[in-house]
Every structure is written in C-alpha cells, then in structure tokens.
Design a protein around this motif. Structure first.
Motif, PDB file in Angstrom:
ATOM      1  N   GLN B 137       0.797  -1.103   0.050  1.00  0.00           N
ATOM      2  CA  GLN B 137       0.048   0.107   0.062  1.00  0.00           C
ATOM      3  C   GLN B 137       0.927   1.269  -0.029  1.00  0.00           C
ATOM      4  OE1 GLN B 137      -3.326  -0.025   2.898  1.00  0.00           O
ATOM      5  NE2 GLN B 137      -2.555   2.037   3.617  1.00  0.00           N
ATOM      6  N   PHE B 138       0.554   2.272  -0.696  1.00  0.00           N
ATOM      7  CA  PHE B 138       1.092   3.401  -0.821  1.00  0.00           C
ATOM      8  C   PHE B 138       0.412   4.431  -0.606  1.00  0.00           C
ATOM      9  CE2 PHE B 138       3.474   0.845  -3.655  1.00  0.00           C
ATOM     10  CZ  PHE B 138       4.638   0.627  -3.269  1.00  0.00           C
ATOM     11  N   ALA B 139       0.480   5.561   0.096  1.00  0.00           N
ATOM     12  CA  ALA B 139      -0.397   6.567   0.486  1.00  0.00           C
ATOM     13  C   ALA B 139       0.155   7.971   0.300  1.00  0.00           C
ATOM     14  CB  ALA B 139      -0.956   6.573   1.862  1.00  0.00           C
ATOM     15  N   GLY B 140      -0.356   9.050  -0.230  1.00  0.00           N
ATOM     16  CA  GLY B 140       0.040  10.336  -0.516  1.00  0.00           C
ATOM     17  C   GLY B 140      -0.918  11.218  -0.884  1.00  0.00           C
ATOM     18  N   THR B 141      -0.308  12.545  -1.328  1.00  0.00           N
ATOM     19  CA  THR B 141      -1.546  13.373  -1.777  1.00  0.00           C
ATOM     20  C   THR B 141      -1.758  13.184  -3.398  1.00  0.00           C
ATOM     21  OG1 THR B 141       0.482  14.879  -2.217  1.00  0.00           O
ATOM     22  CG2 THR B 141      -0.764  15.169  -0.161  1.00  0.00           C
ATOM     23  N   THR B 142      -2.636  13.721  -3.658  1.00  0.00           N
ATOM     24  CA  THR B 142      -3.296  13.515  -5.260  1.00  0.00           C
ATOM     25  C   THR B 142      -2.211  13.726  -6.297  1.00  0.00           C
ATOM     26  OG1 THR B 142      -4.395  15.393  -5.103  1.00  0.00           O
ATOM     27  CG2 THR B 142      -5.629  13.360  -4.737  1.00  0.00           C
ATOM     28  N   ASP B 143      -1.564  15.057  -5.961  1.00  0.00           N
ATOM     29  CA  ASP B 143      -0.385  15.391  -6.808  1.00  0.00           C
ATOM     30  C   ASP B 143       0.856  14.266  -7.224  1.00  0.00           C
ATOM     31  OD1 ASP B 143       0.848  15.965  -4.584  1.00  0.00           O
ATOM     32  OD2 ASP B 143       0.842  18.260  -4.660  1.00  0.00           O
ATOM     33  N   GLY B 144       0.802  13.472  -6.229  1.00  0.00           N
ATOM     34  CA  GLY B 144       1.842  12.554  -6.301  1.00  0.00           C
ATOM     35  C   GLY B 144       1.289  11.340  -6.868  1.00  0.00           C
ATOM     36  N   TRP B 145       0.337  11.113  -7.516  1.00  0.00           N
ATOM     37  CA  TRP B 145      -0.402   9.950  -7.930  1.00  0.00           C
ATOM     38  C   TRP B 145       0.667   9.085  -9.231  1.00  0.00           C
ATOM     39  CZ3 TRP B 145      -1.337   8.730 -13.072  1.00  0.00           C
ATOM     40  CH2 TRP B 145      -1.602   9.577 -13.962  1.00  0.00           C
ATOM     41  N   ARG B 146       1.320   9.812  -9.809  1.00  0.00           N
ATOM     42  CA  ARG B 146       2.255   9.236 -10.930  1.00  0.00           C
ATOM     43  C   ARG B 146       3.461   8.523  -9.932  1.00  0.00           C
ATOM     44  NH1 ARG B 146       4.881  10.571 -14.644  1.00  0.00           N
ATOM     45  NH2 ARG B 146       3.848   9.482 -16.424  1.00  0.00           N
ATOM     46  N   ARG B 147       3.832   9.162  -9.034  1.00  0.00           N
ATOM     47  CA  ARG B 147       4.909   8.376  -8.180  1.00  0.00           C
ATOM     48  C   ARG B 147       4.376   7.264  -7.483  1.00  0.00           C
ATOM     49  NH1 ARG B 147       8.315  11.554  -3.976  1.00  0.00           N
ATOM     50  NH2 ARG B 147       9.278   9.130  -4.126  1.00  0.00           N
ATOM     51  N   MET B 148       3.168   7.348  -7.017  1.00  0.00           N
ATOM     52  CA  MET B 148       2.522   5.913  -6.617  1.00  0.00           C
ATOM     53  C   MET B 148       2.343   4.739  -7.364  1.00  0.00           C
ATOM     54  SD  MET B 148      -0.419   7.406  -3.767  1.00  0.00           S
ATOM     55  CE  MET B 148      -0.487   9.110  -4.154  1.00  0.00           C
ATOM     56  N   ALA B 149       2.021   5.342  -8.744  1.00  0.00           N
ATOM     57  CA  ALA B 149       2.049   4.303  -9.934  1.00  0.00           C
ATOM     58  C   ALA B 149       3.465   3.723 -10.118  1.00  0.00           C
ATOM     59  CB  ALA B 149       1.446   4.872 -11.156  1.00  0.00           C
ATOM     60  N   HIS B 150       4.677   4.599 -10.158  1.00  0.00           N
ATOM     61  CA  HIS B 150       5.770   4.204 -10.460  1.00  0.00           C
ATOM     62  C   HIS B 150       6.190   3.324  -9.536  1.00  0.00           C
ATOM     63  CE1 HIS B 150       6.133   6.809 -13.757  1.00  0.00           C
ATOM     64  NE2 HIS B 150       6.265   7.743 -13.325  1.00  0.00           N
ATOM     65  N   LYS B 151       5.898   3.623  -7.983  1.00  0.00           N
ATOM     66  CA  LYS B 151       6.325   2.526  -6.929  1.00  0.00           C
ATOM     67  C   LYS B 151       5.688   1.500  -7.172  1.00  0.00           C
ATOM     68  CE  LYS B 151       7.724   5.606  -3.440  1.00  0.00           C
ATOM     69  NZ  LYS B 151       9.123   5.197  -3.317  1.00  0.00           N
ATOM     70  N   VAL B 152       4.421   1.285  -7.626  1.00  0.00           N
ATOM     71  CA  VAL B 152       3.603   0.028  -7.819  1.00  0.00           C
ATOM     72  C   VAL B 152       4.598  -0.850  -9.079  1.00  0.00           C
ATOM     73  CG1 VAL B 152       1.775  -1.217  -8.771  1.00  0.00           C
ATOM     74  CG2 VAL B 152       1.603   0.693  -7.037  1.00  0.00           C
ATOM     75  N   ALA B 153       4.843  -0.164  -9.968  1.00  0.00           N
ATOM     76  CA  ALA B 153       5.595  -0.553 -10.974  1.00  0.00           C
ATOM     77  C   ALA B 153       7.095  -1.080 -10.765  1.00  0.00           C
ATOM     78  CB  ALA B 153       5.807   0.281 -12.394  1.00  0.00           C
ATOM     79  N   ASP B 154       7.743  -0.134  -9.826  1.00  0.00           N
ATOM     80  CA  ASP B 154       9.006  -0.724  -9.281  1.00  0.00           C
ATOM     81  C   ASP B 154       8.951  -1.971  -8.656  1.00  0.00           C
ATOM     82  OD1 ASP B 154      10.880   0.895 -10.409  1.00  0.00           O
ATOM     83  OD2 ASP B 154      10.323   2.685  -8.981  1.00  0.00           O
ATOM     84  N   ALA B 155       7.843  -2.136  -7.601  1.00  0.00           N
ATOM     85  CA  ALA B 155       7.593  -3.399  -6.968  1.00  0.00           C
ATOM     86  C   ALA B 155       7.346  -4.696  -7.721  1.00  0.00           C
ATOM     87  CB  ALA B 155       6.592  -3.100  -5.732  1.00  0.00           C
ATOM     88  N   VAL B 156       6.677  -4.544  -8.824  1.00  0.00           N
ATOM     89  CA  VAL B 156       6.137  -5.535  -9.750  1.00  0.00           C
ATOM     90  C   VAL B 156       7.464  -5.956 -10.544  1.00  0.00           C
ATOM     91  CG1 VAL B 156       4.862  -6.309 -11.899  1.00  0.00           C
ATOM     92  CG2 VAL B 156       3.829  -4.757  -9.953  1.00  0.00           C
ATOM     93  N   TYR B 157       8.239  -5.052 -11.036  1.00  0.00           N
ATOM     94  CA  TYR B 157       9.542  -5.231 -11.837  1.00  0.00           C
ATOM     95  C   TYR B 157      10.519  -5.961 -10.823  1.00  0.00           C
ATOM     96  CZ  TYR B 157      13.948  -4.132 -14.294  1.00  0.00           C
ATOM     97  OH  TYR B 157      14.841  -3.910 -15.008  1.00  0.00           O
ATOM     98  N   SER B 158      10.653  -5.466  -9.554  1.00  0.00           N
ATOM     99  CA  SER B 158      11.546  -6.025  -8.659  1.00  0.00           C
ATOM    100  C   SER B 158      11.312  -7.420  -8.489  1.00  0.00           C
ATOM    101  CB  SER B 158      11.532  -5.196  -7.314  1.00  0.00           C
ATOM    102  OG  SER B 158      12.715  -5.574  -6.695  1.00  0.00           O
ATOM    103  N   ARG B 159       9.940  -7.796  -8.079  1.00  0.00           N
ATOM    104  CA  ARG B 159       9.593  -9.077  -7.504  1.00  0.00           C
ATOM    105  C   ARG B 159       9.648  -9.992  -8.766  1.00  0.00           C
ATOM    106  NH1 ARG B 159       4.084  -8.320  -4.423  1.00  0.00           N
ATOM    107  NH2 ARG B 159       4.955  -6.684  -2.738  1.00  0.00           N
TER     108      ARG B 159
END
Lengths: 168, 439
Positions: B137-159
């Motif tokens: 789970q990632f949480a943050g303000t709406t203006d950081g929505w792309r960063r949250m998406a990148h973090k999801v993608a990083d986790a998928v890539y890494s796994r």
C-alpha cells in the motif's frame, strides 16, 4: 561622402556584423564579453573594429582536432597583433570553437586549446597578456549549421572579439 | 537470455520476499540476451468511489506503461479480458486470465479521502494461481499519483526480475530550443518517462551537462552565466542555484559529485590545458589530480569512490583511462578502433558506459571496467552522453540528427542493446542525468 550615405554605410556594416558574428549568447551577461563592439565603425577606418573584423579578419581556422596555427592563421594573427598594438584602447576575448564531430566536454577543452593558441601567438607578437582573455564555446555556437566539412571547417575557429577597453 | 519459468510449483514459499525471488515461478532472469516479453495484464484499479475513478484508471495505465516500457513485459489489451476486476478483495478468476495467456496480473485499488490517495496492489502469478509477494500500500497526496504508480511498477518489476526498479526516479536534462546556430538551453527536470517537466533555469546563459548528486537533492552543471563556463550547484527542491568558486582566467566544466556528495570532480582549463581537479564543496579546498599537457576531462567516480574513469587524448586520440581517486598513474582501458569519450561508471560498479566515435558514426556502448567485453548499443549520426538508470539496466543519452535542421532529443536503451526508445520532451533535449530512486 555626405552624411546620409555615411549613415547608410554604417547601418550596412551593423547589419553585416549581425550576419557574420552570431557568436553572441543573447543573454544580458553576454553583451559585453561576447558581442564585444562587433563591427562598429567603418571598414575604411583602420582604427575601427569594423576594419579589424573585415579587413584584417577576426578569426582563424583549424584542422580537424588540431590547435596548431597554419601559415594563413599566423599571418592573420600577426595583423591582429599589429592592430592591437596600435589601437591600445581595446581589449579582446578570444573565443575558441569546435565543430560538432566530438563530445561536448572534449570540444570545450579543444576550443580552449584553440583560443589559447591564438592568444599565445598574439602575446608572442607583443600584445600584453592582460588585454587578452580566452573562452571556449566547444560545439555550442556553430556559425555554419550544415553537417559536412564545408561547414565544419568554418566552425573550427578562434575569433578575436574586441571590447572597448578601460581607457575608452 | 531473459527467460521466464512458468513452473506449476505451488506452495507457501510463493509469499517469500523479493530477495528470495529466485525460488518463485514467475520470473524474468535478465542477463546477456532477451527473448519474448512476458505477457502482463493491468486492469484498471478499483476505485472506492466515483471521485477516485480517474486516478484508478490513470494509475493502472502508468503502471502498465512503465512495465512495457522496460521491454521486459507485453501488455494484454483490456479488450481481450474475459472477466473484469471489480473488487480488490474478491478471489482472482485465474482461469479467465490464463485463457488469454496473461502470465502476470496486477490488481489494485485506489481510495480517495480529501486530497489523500491510498493505492494498494497485488501481483499474481496466473499460471501458478498464486500471489507473488504480498500486497503493498502506498499513500500520499493526489499530486503524487504518478509517483505511487511508479512505485507499484517498481515493486512488480523487482519481484519478477529480482532486481531493483527504476521507475520512481527523475531526470534533469538540458531543454533545447531555437535553430542550431542560436540554440537556447535551459535546465529542466522531469519524471524518468518525460512527464511533469519543470524548468530550473532560464535560457539567458548556455547550460551544459548536469549531474545529479548521489542522493538526488542537488545538481551540478556548467553555466556561462557571467560570460565564462563555471560550475554551478542547484538545490533541486528549492530551485536555488549558486556558482562554485573559481579562479579568474580559467574555465571549469564537466563537474561530477563524489559518491559521498561532499566533493566535486571537474575539469579546469588554464592556459589552453585541461586537467582534472577536485574541490570540497563546503570548504572550497581544491586538489589537482592530473598534470599533463593533454586534455583530461569527462570524469566519473566508481560507486565506491576509490577510482576515477576519465577521457584523455594523451595517446593522440581521446581514450578512456582509470586512475585512483587521489590521482597518479592511469591505465588505459579502451583499445578498440575510434575515439572514446564521456565514460560513466554504472551504479552497480560492473560496467562503464561511454560514447564512441568511429568512421563518422557515434555509438553508446558499455565495457567492463578493465575494458573487456566492449559492446556497442546504438549507432547514429551523433549519440553521446550516457547516464545510467538507478538499477544499472537502462542508459539514457542524447541523440542529435544531422544537417541544418539538426535537433537533439533524449533516448533510452537497455544495456542488452534492445528496446531503444525516444523519451519525449516538450522541446529538444540533451545531456540527461538520471537520479537515484526517489525515497
């Protein structure tokens, strides 16, 4: 020459200077050092920067990857030195340039070599080193924009840009 | 070769952390070459209400774009889906995803509360019928929505690859506009994929070759502000810059941070000769590392800070050399045909990326740190200035086209030489520097 034609001639020279000396950065900080005094004055007046730029020649060219001065470059620089020795109100910044065939930072260093080669020659002909600064633009300021040797040859240059000196 | 195993092993070990990823069935092993990209489905994330719908859709799109952009994944279009994911917690209909050959499935949810976004995701090994890793789970303000998406993608890539990701990162570059003989340059920063461009300087002075600090908070670059090239340091967060001290009558350029961020390594040209120096950023105390009549420039520290690779024409043409960080004797490492420049040590320490010029063409290449196993990754009229992704898998660089209309733009390429892609920027772009992964 009447007044009107003098003005017209001066305007033409300014226009010419704008065409042949596009080395300026366009920034506020660049006005003095890089525009210099350009081709101001009349080319017929041997004490004018216009004469220096057009009759003597404000630039020398280099072979690929080289900073050695050709015979032709040495004769242009000798004449530049003579002019500077006579017209002591001017200082100069020598701008070294490279063509686009090379990496950015290497070309900065190469342009520095070229500017310095021209400067050392002027100093060897008696111009006070304190009147001569150098700067390299590497490949950042081509004067010709095509990508073949005809353009590259003109871009591999050291340009002596006059600045009105402290005694002006 | 990249290969993926779709062994039908099922067991409790599937929930193991990414560090033990080699035991997991859904797997891409990245080494010398590559085969087929792994088929992946990223259905729209499930919003917790109408207000979150747009974010849920866009976040899934960015996750998919990141993963397919790596060249290691292929996205299965939503038009092929048999079932939709309408609840984050409902059981996954593996048969429906298996039927369309989705080997990996990413599901997610997005909830919105005021301007706070919470993004949850799970990664599924469809053919094993199990979850890969545990939900995050990632949480943050709406203006950081792309960063949250990148973090999801990083986790998928890494796994799936067992390697670090690189999507939640930024790039500082030189934005270029205007014709070739009146080019205007200014520093800009963007997400690694070209989104969110912001300008950091105006274009009144030429700016060149920025370099990120090891923690990504500062950038060193060369600026002609004041009429002569000097090194500037920029605080990325505050967008404040200052000039580093320099000696009258000299030019300083090609600055790089030491791995501890305390020292700048750079070239100084004096009397026509260019050598390498270091300067402590806080104290201004400097040291000279080379003193040869040749050009020494474009340096780069090894990640441990013990060595420096640089470019020198002491042999007659520009070649690559390595010396101790304190200077002294240097060993040449480039011996192929042509001229070598702009060496950059990879963040893993194993490779050096470089620019090579040979027979009128430019290449980006990599070699081992002893100069062996040289491989050219690109070829064009003018490619130069490589920078490494945070995980050392991807290289971004400048490509300039030929002729009077020549234009510079950014490209990236995998270190396998595959997946050459343009990085779109509003104007022309050059001299990229890739940040470390953001925190």
């Amino acid at each position: 020459m009447n007044v009107l034609s003098k003005i017209a001639a001066a305007a033409a020279l300014v226009a010419l200077a704008a065409c042949t000396n596009p080395d300026s950065l366009g920034g506020d900080d660049a006005v003095n050092l890089n525009n210099g005094v350009g081709g101001t004055g009349l080319a017929s007046d041997p004490t004018s920067p216009a004469y220096f730029q057009q009759a003597i020649g404000d630039r020398v060219l280099f072979a690929v990857d080289q900073s050695t001065l050709s015979d032709e470059a040495q004769s242009i620089l000798s004449a530049q030195a003579q002019w500077l020795l006579t017209n002591t109100d001017y200082t100069a910044t020598i701008e070294g340039h490279a063509d686009e065939q090379g990496t950015r930072e290497y070309n900065l260093a190469l342009g520095a070599r070229r500017a310095n080669a021209a400067r050392e020659f002027l100093v060897s002909r008696g111009v006070a080193g304190s009147r001569l600064k150098t700067v390299s633009y590497g490949k950042e300021r081509p004067i010709e924009i095509c990508s073949d040797e005809g353009c590259y040859a003109k871009n591999r240059r050291a340009v002596t840009v006059l600045t009105a000196g402290l005694t002006g | 070769m990249m290969r993926f195993l779709t062994s039908l092993l099922v067991g409790a070990t599937l929930l193991a952390a990414p560090a033990q990823a080699q035991n997991q069935p859904l797997r891409i092993t990245i080494d010398e070459g590559i085969i087929e990209p792994l088929p992946l489905a990223v259905p729209n994330f499930v919003p917790d209400g109408v207000a979150a719908t747009e974010y849920a859709t866009q976040i899934a799109q960015v996750v998919a774009a990141d993963l397919t952009g790596s060249g290691l994944f292929r996205e299965i279009p939503s038009s092929a889906y048999i079932s939709q994911v309408t609840s984050f917690d409902a059981p996954v209909q593996f048969a429906d995803w298996k039927a369309i050959n989705a080997q990996a499935l990413v599901t997610g949810s997005v909830s919105l509360s005021g301007d706070r976004l919470t993004v949850r995701f799970r990664l599924w090994d469809v053919f094993a019928g199990t979850e890969l890793g545990s939900g995050l789970q990632f949480a943050g303000t709406t203006d950081g929505w792309r960063r949250m998406a990148h973090k999801v993608a990083d986790a998928v890539y890494s796994r799936i690859t067992g390697e670090g990701g690189y999507f939640d990162s930024r790039v500082v570059f030189v934005s270029e506009s205007g014709p070739k003989d009146q080019r205007r340059k200014r520093l800009a920063i963007m997400d690694y994929d070209g989104a969110n461009v912001q300008y950091l300087t105006d274009s009144t002075s030429i700016v060149l070759a920025p370099r990120f600090s090891p923690t990504g908070d500062r950038v060193l670059y060369t600026s002609y502000q004041g009429g002569f090239p000097r090194i500037h340091i920029l605080d990325v967060g505050r967008v404040e810059q200052r000039v580093l001290q320099s000696q009258e009558g000299t030019m300083s350029f090609a600055p790089r941070f030491s791995p501890d961020g305390q020292t700048v390594l750079f070239s100084l040209a004096q009397g026509g000769n260019t050598d390498l120096y270091t300067m402590n950023i806080a104290s201004g105390q400097s040291a000279r590392l080379t003193s040869a009549p040749s050009i020494e420039t474009a340096p780069s520290y090894s990640p441990d800070g013990s060595r420096i690779v640089f470019e020198s024409d002491r042999s007659g043409t520009p070649q690559l050399y390595i010396m101790a960080a304190s200077g002294g004797e240097a060993q040449r490492i480039s011996f192929g045909q042509g001229r070598y420049g702009t060496p950059v040590w990879s963040p893993r320490g194993d490779l050096i990326a470089f620019t090579k010029q040979n027979k009128g063409r430019f290449h980006i290449g990599v070699m081992r740190t002893d100069g062996s196993e040289e491989r050219l990754l690109t070829a064009s009229f003018l490619d130069e200035g490589p920078t490494w992704s945070p995980n050392g898998r991807v290289i971004m660089f400048t490509r300039e086209t030929q002729g009077a209309d020549g234009r510079a733009s950014l490209y990236s390429v995998d270190i396998s030489g595959r997946n050459l892609r343009p990085v779109r920027t509003p104007d022309g772009g050059s001299d990229p520097t890739w940040s470390p992964l953001l925190q």
